[in-house]
Design an enzyme around this catalytic site. Structure first.
Site, PDB file in Angstrom:
ATOM      1  N   GLY A 180      28.353  13.165   1.430  1.00 15.59           N
ATOM      2  CA  GLY A 180      29.564  12.522   0.912  1.00 15.59           C
ATOM      3  C   GLY A 180      29.349  11.225   0.146  1.00 15.59           C
ATOM      4  O   GLY A 180      30.262  10.404   0.032  1.00 15.59           O
ATOM      5  N   SER A 181      28.167  11.047  -0.444  1.00 15.36           N
ATOM      6  CA  SER A 181      27.938   9.774  -1.154  1.00 15.36           C
ATOM      7  C   SER A 181      28.795   9.665  -2.419  1.00 15.36           C
ATOM      8  O   SER A 181      29.218   8.570  -2.788  1.00 15.36           O
ATOM      9  CB  SER A 181      26.449   9.570  -1.477  1.00 15.36           C
ATOM     10  OG  SER A 181      26.032  10.440  -2.493  1.00 15.36           O
ATOM     11  N   ASN A 182      29.085  10.787  -3.068  1.00 15.15           N
ATOM     12  CA  ASN A 182      29.978  10.713  -4.238  1.00 15.15           C
ATOM     13  C   ASN A 182      31.403  10.386  -3.817  1.00 15.15           C
ATOM     14  O   ASN A 182      32.105   9.635  -4.500  1.00 15.15           O
ATOM     15  CB  ASN A 182      29.920  12.021  -5.040  1.00 15.15           C
ATOM     16  CG  ASN A 182      28.732  12.061  -5.974  1.00 15.15           C
ATOM     17  OD1 ASN A 182      28.707  11.355  -6.990  1.00 15.15           O
ATOM     18  ND2 ASN A 182      27.721  12.859  -5.631  1.00 15.15           N
ATOM     19  N   ASN A 242      33.895  19.088 -10.993  1.00 17.74           N
ATOM     20  CA  ASN A 242      32.679  19.150 -10.175  1.00 17.74           C
ATOM     21  C   ASN A 242      31.628  18.247 -10.799  1.00 17.74           C
ATOM     22  O   ASN A 242      31.654  17.993 -12.001  1.00 17.74           O
ATOM     23  CB  ASN A 242      32.142  20.590 -10.128  1.00 17.74           C
ATOM     24  CG  ASN A 242      30.901  20.711  -9.250  1.00 17.74           C
ATOM     25  OD1 ASN A 242      30.834  20.123  -8.171  1.00 17.74           O
ATOM     26  ND2 ASN A 242      29.909  21.452  -9.712  1.00 17.74           N
ATOM     27  N   HIS A 258      27.399  17.950 -11.120  1.00 15.06           N
ATOM     28  CA  HIS A 258      26.178  18.735 -10.950  1.00 15.06           C
ATOM     29  C   HIS A 258      24.990  17.862 -11.355  1.00 15.06           C
ATOM     30  O   HIS A 258      25.053  17.164 -12.363  1.00 15.06           O
ATOM     31  CB  HIS A 258      26.262  19.992 -11.830  1.00 15.06           C
ATOM     32  CG  HIS A 258      25.081  20.889 -11.675  1.00 15.06           C
ATOM     33  ND1 HIS A 258      24.956  21.773 -10.618  1.00 15.06           N
ATOM     34  CD2 HIS A 258      23.948  21.017 -12.412  1.00 15.06           C
ATOM     35  CE1 HIS A 258      23.800  22.412 -10.720  1.00 15.06           C
ATOM     36  NE2 HIS A 258      23.174  21.978 -11.798  1.00 15.06           N
ATOM     37  N   ASP A 304      29.240  26.493 -12.800  1.00 14.03           N
ATOM     38  CA  ASP A 304      28.730  25.389 -13.633  1.00 14.03           C
ATOM     39  C   ASP A 304      29.025  25.605 -15.117  1.00 14.03           C
ATOM     40  O   ASP A 304      28.341  25.038 -15.979  1.00 14.03           O
ATOM     41  CB  ASP A 304      27.206  25.200 -13.439  1.00 14.03           C
ATOM     42  CG  ASP A 304      26.851  24.809 -12.018  1.00 14.03           C
ATOM     43  OD1 ASP A 304      27.662  24.118 -11.372  1.00 14.03           O
ATOM     44  OD2 ASP A 304      25.764  25.195 -11.549  1.00 14.03           O
ATOM     45  N   GLU A 350      25.120   9.662 -10.826  1.00 10.91           N
ATOM     46  CA  GLU A 350      26.303  10.454 -10.429  1.00 10.91           C
ATOM     47  C   GLU A 350      27.420   9.533  -9.964  1.00 10.91           C
ATOM     48  O   GLU A 350      28.587   9.708 -10.327  1.00 10.91           O
ATOM     49  CB  GLU A 350      25.951  11.415  -9.282  1.00 10.91           C
ATOM     50  CG  GLU A 350      25.032  12.541  -9.677  1.00 10.91           C
ATOM     51  CD  GLU A 350      24.808  13.526  -8.531  1.00 10.91           C
ATOM     52  OE1 GLU A 350      25.743  13.793  -7.756  1.00 10.91           O
ATOM     53  OE2 GLU A 350      23.672  14.028  -8.405  1.00 10.91           O
TER      54      GLU A 350
END
Ligand code: GRF
Length: 213
Positions: free
Chosen positions: A20-22, A116, A118, A159, A188
């Site tokens: 969950g760092s994003n 999303n 990636h 993607d 990111e």
């Protein structure tokens, strides 16, 4: 007209499966004003043990673990997630390390409203098995000089949706998949907040039937 026509922040539904760092970076960006007109309405994880889920609970952000749904069929799982998002009046769905492919119920409920991130410069190194360290291993094996991350719209093609933003990093000769992943992850965290911020400003005009949600 931009999203604030609704006189309230855009409600984000964040789907995670792990660390969950994003998710954390997005919440930080909201708190420090880099990501405006947004709030996290709910964090949903298909794994109850996801670190990001406990983190959200500690922050008093609504957080729902749907581990039970994982054993069900794909349609049942996707219906359970869609229902949770709807119950929390989510406007925009953000995939942040969610490790399942989304099916028709969610795609139909949130057309052009699922993003999303990636960890490669799509369309390179995307697709079915390009997840986690596999991506960075493939980049290193191919001898690429550059890698990075991509935020894109989610469609039924893995993607494959429209690219909304990319940040680049140099690949170093000393890189391992882990060191490259860490450098890409830093980007990111910056990229996702910027793209979500920009996307929210165009959300109303992108959607003909926005008011019908
Ligand atoms: C990130 O590398 C992201 O690009 C990919 O999954 C990872 C999630 O990391 N889709 P985190 O859970 O946000 O830390």
């Amino acid at each position: 007209m931009a999203f604030p026509e609704k006189q309230r922040p855009c409600r984000l539904g964040i789907l995670i499966s792990g660390r969950g760092s994003n998710l954390m970076a997005l919440q930080t960006a909201i708190e420090n004003g880099q990501l405006t007109d947004a709030e996290i309405a709910v964090v949903v994880s298909n794994r109850e043990e996801a670190a990001g889920l406990s983190w959200a609970r500690e922050k008093n952000i609504p957080a729902v673990g749907l581990s039970a749904a994982i054993s069900k069929s794909k349609a049942e799982r996707d219906n359970a997630i869609t229902e949770t998002l709807k119950n929390h009046h989510v406007d925009l769905v953000i995939l942040a390390g969610y490790d399942r492919i989304l099916g028709e119920p969610i795609l139909a409920a949130y057309p052009e409203r699922i993003l999303n991130i990636h960890p490669s410069l799509l369309p390179a190194y995307g697709g079915k098995n390009m997840v986690g360290l596999n991506v960075h291993r493939a980049v290193l094996e191919a001898g690429e000089k550059e890698s990075g991350c991509t935020v894109h719209l989610v469609t039924e093609v893995i993607d494959g949706g429209s690219i909304l933003g990319q940040n680049r990093v140099q690949v170093l000769s000393s890189d391992t998949p882990e060191t490259l992943a860490a450098r890409v992850l830093e980007q990111e965290h910056k990229l996702y907040a910027q793209v979500v911020n920009d996307f929210i400003k165009t959300l109303s005009s992108r959607l003909e039937s926005f008011a019908a949600r």
